[in-house]
Each structure stands twice: as structure tokens, then as C-alpha cells.
Design a protein around this motif. Sequence first.
Motif, PDB file in Angstrom:
ATOM      1  N   HIS A  86     -52.176  59.057 -21.493  1.00  0.00           N
ATOM      2  CA  HIS A  86     -52.827  57.674 -20.433  1.00  0.00           C
ATOM      3  C   HIS A  86     -53.159  56.553 -21.307  1.00  0.00           C
ATOM      4  O   HIS A  86     -53.788  56.092 -20.497  1.00  0.00           O
ATOM      5  CB  HIS A  86     -54.097  59.021 -19.858  1.00  0.00           C
ATOM      6  CG  HIS A  86     -54.812  58.170 -18.789  1.00  0.00           C
ATOM      7  ND1 HIS A  86     -54.466  58.012 -17.119  1.00  0.00           N
ATOM      8  CD2 HIS A  86     -56.177  57.602 -18.805  1.00  0.00           C
ATOM      9  CE1 HIS A  86     -55.732  56.986 -16.651  1.00  0.00           C
ATOM     10  NE2 HIS A  86     -56.063  56.940 -17.768  1.00  0.00           N
ATOM     11  N   TRP A 136     -59.598  63.738 -10.991  1.00  0.00           N
ATOM     12  CA  TRP A 136     -58.504  64.493  -9.125  1.00  0.00           C
ATOM     13  C   TRP A 136     -59.341  63.394  -8.006  1.00  0.00           C
ATOM     14  O   TRP A 136     -58.099  63.650  -7.146  1.00  0.00           O
ATOM     15  CB  TRP A 136     -59.412  65.721  -8.891  1.00  0.00           C
ATOM     16  CG  TRP A 136     -59.607  66.466  -9.782  1.00  0.00           C
ATOM     17  CD1 TRP A 136     -60.899  66.738 -10.597  1.00  0.00           C
ATOM     18  CD2 TRP A 136     -57.865  66.976 -10.457  1.00  0.00           C
ATOM     19  NE1 TRP A 136     -60.768  67.488 -11.431  1.00  0.00           N
ATOM     20  CE2 TRP A 136     -58.462  68.129 -11.535  1.00  0.00           C
ATOM     21  CE3 TRP A 136     -57.309  67.286 -10.200  1.00  0.00           C
ATOM     22  CZ2 TRP A 136     -58.401  69.080 -12.584  1.00  0.00           C
ATOM     23  CZ3 TRP A 136     -56.362  68.016 -11.239  1.00  0.00           C
ATOM     24  CH2 TRP A 136     -56.981  68.923 -12.495  1.00  0.00           C
ATOM     25  N   TYR A 189     -56.261  59.656  -7.756  1.00  0.00           N
ATOM     26  CA  TYR A 189     -55.425  59.011  -7.440  1.00  0.00           C
ATOM     27  C   TYR A 189     -55.487  59.563  -6.375  1.00  0.00           C
ATOM     28  O   TYR A 189     -55.618  59.698  -4.784  1.00  0.00           O
ATOM     29  CB  TYR A 189     -54.478  59.956  -8.285  1.00  0.00           C
ATOM     30  CG  TYR A 189     -54.357  59.525  -9.614  1.00  0.00           C
ATOM     31  CD1 TYR A 189     -53.435  59.273  -9.882  1.00  0.00           C
ATOM     32  CD2 TYR A 189     -55.348  60.451 -10.647  1.00  0.00           C
ATOM     33  CE1 TYR A 189     -52.940  58.896 -12.084  1.00  0.00           C
ATOM     34  CE2 TYR A 189     -55.436  60.326 -11.567  1.00  0.00           C
ATOM     35  CZ  TYR A 189     -54.140  59.586 -11.780  1.00  0.00           C
ATOM     36  OH  TYR A 189     -54.332  59.056 -13.843  1.00  0.00           O
ATOM     37  N   TRP A 218     -52.734  64.003  -3.716  1.00  0.00           N
ATOM     38  CA  TRP A 218     -51.796  64.929  -4.259  1.00  0.00           C
ATOM     39  C   TRP A 218     -52.618  65.496  -5.456  1.00  0.00           C
ATOM     40  O   TRP A 218     -52.895  66.577  -5.820  1.00  0.00           O
ATOM     41  CB  TRP A 218     -50.240  64.365  -4.500  1.00  0.00           C
ATOM     42  CG  TRP A 218     -49.638  63.998  -4.001  1.00  0.00           C
ATOM     43  CD1 TRP A 218     -49.166  63.352  -3.516  1.00  0.00           C
ATOM     44  CD2 TRP A 218     -48.305  64.950  -3.530  1.00  0.00           C
ATOM     45  NE1 TRP A 218     -47.752  63.022  -2.797  1.00  0.00           N
ATOM     46  CE2 TRP A 218     -47.429  64.751  -2.634  1.00  0.00           C
ATOM     47  CE3 TRP A 218     -48.407  66.539  -3.295  1.00  0.00           C
ATOM     48  CZ2 TRP A 218     -46.482  65.258  -1.662  1.00  0.00           C
ATOM     49  CZ3 TRP A 218     -47.832  67.263  -2.454  1.00  0.00           C
ATOM     50  CH2 TRP A 218     -46.617  66.375  -2.388  1.00  0.00           C
ATOM     51  N   SER A 219     -53.059  64.754  -5.618  1.00  0.00           N
ATOM     52  CA  SER A 219     -54.508  65.332  -6.468  1.00  0.00           C
ATOM     53  C   SER A 219     -55.663  65.393  -6.673  1.00  0.00           C
ATOM     54  O   SER A 219     -56.109  67.037  -7.611  1.00  0.00           O
ATOM     55  CB  SER A 219     -55.297  63.549  -7.851  1.00  0.00           C
ATOM     56  OG  SER A 219     -55.546  63.389  -7.098  1.00  0.00           O
ATOM     57  N   PHE A 253     -51.253  64.092 -13.550  1.00  0.00           N
ATOM     58  CA  PHE A 253     -52.495  63.334 -13.079  1.00  0.00           C
ATOM     59  C   PHE A 253     -52.963  61.998 -14.455  1.00  0.00           C
ATOM     60  O   PHE A 253     -52.991  61.029 -14.016  1.00  0.00           O
ATOM     61  CB  PHE A 253     -52.754  63.382 -12.567  1.00  0.00           C
ATOM     62  CG  PHE A 253     -52.701  64.352 -11.233  1.00  0.00           C
ATOM     63  CD1 PHE A 253     -52.312  63.440  -9.745  1.00  0.00           C
ATOM     64  CD2 PHE A 253     -52.636  65.787 -11.047  1.00  0.00           C
ATOM     65  CE1 PHE A 253     -51.308  64.112  -9.125  1.00  0.00           C
ATOM     66  CE2 PHE A 253     -52.320  66.390 -10.069  1.00  0.00           C
ATOM     67  CZ  PHE A 253     -51.962  65.425  -9.033  1.00  0.00           C
TER      68      PHE A 253
END
Length: 288
Positions: free
Chosen positions: A30, A231, A234, A237-238, A285
Motif C-alpha cells: 500500500h 473499511w 473505499y 465493497w469494503s 483493500f
Amino acid sequence: MLRDWVDAARPRTLPASASPVIAATAYAWHYGVMNVVAAVICLLFALLAQIASNFANDYYDYKKGSDRADRVGPRRAVASGDISPKSMLMATLLTLIISCGLGLALLIWGGWWLILAGMIIVVFAIAYSAGPYPLSYKGLGDVAVFIFFGLVAVNLTYYVQALHFCIEVFWGSVAIGLLSVNILMVNNYRDVEADRLSGKKTVVVRFGHTFARYAYLFNGVVALLCTVNIWFSYNFWSIGAAILFFCVHIITWRQMCILKGTALNPVLGKTARNLLIFTIFLSIFLIL
């Protein structure tokens, strides 16, 4: 014979050593500092150190008489006679030596101070169940797991790749540590009566079933809160992944509350699975 050694390594618990390395490497990706070779070495070191600790636990619990005939947990290799005490002790030492050899390779990136860190990890891997003050017998096993499978494993794995520490990685290490503690919590919850009789003062023996149940639930919730920025950084979806993990965590927690004795053995595996699910979701993620 091979099956006996595989069982003694306790493969169901190994996500506790793999997950910190996976999470730390995802953080390194990341932030653009991932080092694949260093990450692989960290993973092998972590797996071997935990296997050595599991071997030592099998050996020293036998020596201390903790593995009683009425044990409800999985079969123990030494106590059941599948592996001799001498063979288990030698396997423990050999596995530690190999893990230390791998750990020395990390000096290429992390510097000589990692020798001290590695020595501390090895000492605590053995001190968990051996020595004059075995941590698992004094109610400190949960603390050791939180520190070494969470804070130390995640932050050091990130460090040898990035060569600096990071506050976001620290909070991720807290989450991983708490979920790793849950694996031990289920184990001690299942074995509480046998542990009490053998003088093994685990957290569950000291504070009881009710405390253990809510500590287990609390650890999962706090793990999500520690990583809440991932969470919500994003799309839906996250957020959905976080909700899915929470649902799986609640289902496993409910099973822990309801089941007893040998019926809790699958819950131990599911708790390790939950840690892996959390780690995979978090890593996805971080990488995307």
C-alpha cells in the motif's frame, strides 16, 4: 508417523503466524515499499517459530502433567505416546535453530538490532510453556500472544520492508493481535476444567466463562474499529467486507457460547479461519 508430527504442529493455529506477515506485507504494498524476499523470510520464520512453540507446549505440558487422560482438546502427541518426549524436545530445538537461521537473513535489511528482537521472540516462544515462570500457566499467555502475534510480528515485518515504523500499521497490528488472542481464548475456554485441576491459571480459569465470552466478542469488534479507516476509505465493497467479517465473528461467538467440551474443537479452527478472513479482506483493500 508423519501425521503425528503434522498434528503436533497444530496446523489449525498457524493462521496466527501467517496473518501478521500477510497484513504487514499488504501495508508495505500500500505504501510502495514491499520487499518480496524479506516478506517470504518473515513468513517462514513466523511459521517455524510457532511450530517450535507448539512442539514445546506439547512437551512441557506433558512434563508438567497438564495433559490429563480426561483432556477434551485434540490429541497431544507426547502424552498419547505417538511421539517420544526426547524426539519432541529435539524437534523443538531443531525447528528453533532453523527459524533463527532464517531470521539472520533479515539482518540484510533490518540491521543488527534485529538479533535482539529475534532472541526475545525465541525466548518467549519457549517461555510460553517452559522455564521457571511459564506464561501460559500464569495467565499471561493472552498478553504474550497479543504482543508477539500482533504488535511484534506485524510491525517488524513491515519494518524490514520499509525500514521505518508507521502508525497505521501499528493499529493494524493491534487488530491482528486481538484476533490471535481469540484463538487462545477458545482453547482455554474449552480446557478450563482440566487447566484448573492441573494448576494452569489461564485467563479463563482466573476470570471465568462469562468474561471469556465477552472478551472474545470485544476483540472482534475492536479489531474492526482499529482498522475502520480501511473499511470506509473505499466503496461499499469494503464496508460489505467488514460487515461480512462481523457476521462470521458473531456466528462463531454464538457457537462458543452454546457449545461445550469436544464440540468446541471446530470453533477453534473457525476462530483461526476468522483471523485469516479478516487478514485477507484487509489486505485486499490495502492492495487495491
